[in-house]
Design a protein around this motif. Structure first.
Motif, PDB file in Angstrom:
ATOM      1  N   VAL A  58       0.905  -1.164  -0.079  1.00 34.74           N
ATOM      2  CA  VAL A  58      -0.085   0.151   0.084  1.00 34.74           C
ATOM      3  C   VAL A  58       1.040   1.165   0.043  1.00 34.74           C
ATOM      4  O   VAL A  58       0.726   2.222  -0.755  1.00 34.74           O
ATOM      5  N   LEU A  59       1.814   1.275   1.144  1.00 32.47           N
ATOM      6  CA  LEU A  59       2.610   2.498   0.907  1.00 32.47           C
ATOM      7  C   LEU A  59       3.375   2.745  -0.418  1.00 32.47           C
ATOM      8  O   LEU A  59       3.460   3.890  -0.571  1.00 32.47           O
ATOM      9  N   ALA A  60       4.125   1.838  -0.870  1.00 30.49           N
ATOM     10  CA  ALA A  60       4.966   1.924  -2.044  1.00 30.49           C
ATOM     11  C   ALA A  60       3.885   2.586  -3.275  1.00 30.49           C
ATOM     12  O   ALA A  60       4.429   3.262  -4.172  1.00 30.49           O
ATOM     13  N   ASN A  61       2.792   1.883  -3.409  1.00 32.66           N
ATOM     14  CA  ASN A  61       1.869   2.048  -4.647  1.00 32.66           C
ATOM     15  C   ASN A  61       1.534   3.513  -4.144  1.00 32.66           C
ATOM     16  O   ASN A  61       1.488   4.158  -5.105  1.00 32.66           O
ATOM     17  N   ALA A  62       1.001   4.057  -3.019  1.00 31.94           N
ATOM     18  CA  ALA A  62       0.566   4.982  -2.833  1.00 31.94           C
ATOM     19  C   ALA A  62       1.569   6.364  -3.093  1.00 31.94           C
ATOM     20  O   ALA A  62       1.208   7.256  -3.584  1.00 31.94           O
ATOM     21  N   LEU A  63       2.881   6.066  -2.710  1.00 33.84           N
ATOM     22  CA  LEU A  63       3.888   6.864  -3.128  1.00 33.84           C
ATOM     23  C   LEU A  63       4.167   7.188  -4.743  1.00 33.84           C
ATOM     24  O   LEU A  63       4.257   8.361  -5.025  1.00 33.84           O
ATOM     25  N   LEU A  64       4.092   6.059  -5.216  1.00 30.60           N
ATOM     26  CA  LEU A  64       4.570   6.083  -6.545  1.00 30.60           C
ATOM     27  C   LEU A  64       3.148   6.742  -7.341  1.00 30.60           C
ATOM     28  O   LEU A  64       3.456   7.635  -8.201  1.00 30.60           O
ATOM     29  N   HIS A  65       1.947   6.488  -6.832  1.00 35.14           N
ATOM     30  CA  HIS A  65       0.764   7.151  -7.562  1.00 35.14           C
ATOM     31  C   HIS A  65       1.020   8.506  -7.238  1.00 35.14           C
ATOM     32  O   HIS A  65       0.593   9.426  -7.971  1.00 35.14           O
ATOM     33  N   SER A  66       1.205   9.012  -6.141  1.00 34.85           N
ATOM     34  CA  SER A  66       1.145  10.319  -5.635  1.00 34.85           C
ATOM     35  C   SER A  66       2.027  10.996  -6.529  1.00 34.85           C
ATOM     36  O   SER A  66       1.818  12.384  -7.103  1.00 34.85           O
ATOM     37  N   ILE A  67       3.276  10.536  -6.801  1.00 29.95           N
ATOM     38  CA  ILE A  67       4.398  11.308  -7.563  1.00 29.95           C
ATOM     39  C   ILE A  67       3.992  11.406  -8.791  1.00 29.95           C
ATOM     40  O   ILE A  67       4.081  12.295  -9.746  1.00 29.95           O
ATOM     41  N   LYS A  68       3.307  10.274  -9.405  1.00 29.38           N
ATOM     42  CA  LYS A  68       2.941  10.299 -10.902  1.00 29.38           C
ATOM     43  C   LYS A  68       1.962  11.306 -11.055  1.00 29.38           C
ATOM     44  O   LYS A  68       1.741  11.934 -12.094  1.00 29.38           O
ATOM     45  N   GLN A  69       1.044  11.767 -10.018  1.00 28.50           N
ATOM     46  CA  GLN A  69       0.289  12.903  -9.859  1.00 28.50           C
ATOM     47  C   GLN A  69       0.733  14.034 -10.096  1.00 28.50           C
ATOM     48  O   GLN A  69       0.130  15.450 -10.187  1.00 28.50           O
ATOM     49  N   LEU A  70       1.942  14.497  -9.573  1.00 25.86           N
ATOM     50  CA  LEU A  70       2.571  15.569  -9.672  1.00 25.86           C
ATOM     51  C   LEU A  70       2.781  16.271 -11.151  1.00 25.86           C
ATOM     52  O   LEU A  70       3.614  15.751 -11.751  1.00 25.86           O
ATOM     53  N   GLY A  71       2.423  17.634 -11.222  1.00 21.57           N
ATOM     54  CA  GLY A  71       2.866  18.376 -12.301  1.00 21.57           C
ATOM     55  C   GLY A  71       3.646  19.485 -11.964  1.00 21.57           C
ATOM     56  O   GLY A  71       4.000  19.651 -10.518  1.00 21.57           O
ATOM     57  N   SER A  72       4.214  19.980 -12.631  1.00 24.48           N
ATOM     58  CA  SER A  72       5.339  21.124 -12.320  1.00 24.48           C
ATOM     59  C   SER A  72       4.685  22.145 -11.374  1.00 24.48           C
ATOM     60  O   SER A  72       5.289  22.616 -10.373  1.00 24.48           O
ATOM     61  N   GLY A  73       3.332  22.663 -11.867  1.00 26.16           N
ATOM     62  CA  GLY A  73       2.817  23.775 -10.801  1.00 26.16           C
ATOM     63  C   GLY A  73       2.316  23.189  -9.449  1.00 26.16           C
ATOM     64  O   GLY A  73       2.857  23.867  -8.480  1.00 26.16           O
ATOM     65  N   THR A  74       2.115  21.997  -9.386  1.00 22.93           N
ATOM     66  CA  THR A  74       1.845  21.226  -8.240  1.00 22.93           C
ATOM     67  C   THR A  74       3.052  21.239  -7.357  1.00 22.93           C
ATOM     68  O   THR A  74       3.236  21.769  -6.064  1.00 22.93           O
TER      69      THR A  74
END
Length: 173
Positions: A58-74
């Motif tokens: 859960v933690l590893a997947n949540a971390l990857l998912h969160s980072i994939k959602q980051l745009g440069s503005g975010t």
């Protein structure tokens, strides 16, 4: 005994606030000098071993998912928020350590302002981490209020708590 434990929790909380502020400053600097792609690459390397063993971690997947959602503005917004929050937290801790009781209302106001924003964010995009941070900040705010109402500077709380832990007799005032 209850008062002593509350003093100890307050002091530990202040120390954790300082540590959190330092971690946030480092995180902000990392976000400011890296791209979302670089962050994703580092996260993939850090989680590869765990995901190879446990693909549904859960933690590893949540971390990857969160980072994939980051745009440069975010990333810029997050970096600025972490930088501001970290600086304010460190300033509060240093001021409490060096200052007098006059610092407490400022600390309460700053923590309160962040709490208002965090509660707003909980409604917009709730997360376990934000819930934990909000609860922690609320506890620190309440304990800071308590210390301010008791009329003691942090140094006095520190010394009396240390004496209590080490079981040294208290000087009579």
């Amino acid at each position: 005994m209850r008062e002593r434990v509350m003093d100890l929790v307050f002091l530990i909380g202040v120390a954790l606030k300082g540590l959190d502020g330092l971690v946030e400053l480092v995180g902000a600097i990392v976000l400011l000098v890296t791209t979302p792609g670089q962050l994703l690459h580092v996260a993939q390397r850090l989680t590869a071993h765990e995901l190879a063993r446990e693909p549904n971690d859960v933690l590893a997947n949540a971390l990857l998912h969160s980072i994939k959602q980051l745009g440069s503005g975010t990333v810029v917004f997050l970096a600025v928020y972490l930088l501001l929050h970290g600086v304010v937290e460190l300033a509060i801790v240093v001021a409490l350590m060096l200052g007098t009781r006059r610092v407490y209302p400022w600390a309460i106001a700053a923590i309160g302002a962040f709490l208002v924003y965090q509660v707003y964010e909980l409604f917009v995009s709730p997360s376990i981490g934000l819930v934990l941070l909000t609860v922690f900040d609320l506890i620190i705010l309440l304990l800071t209020w308590r210390e301010w109402r008791r009329g003691r500077p942090l140094r006095q709380t520190w010394h009396s708590t240390l004496d209590w832990i080490l079981r040294r007799p208290q000087p009579q005032h």
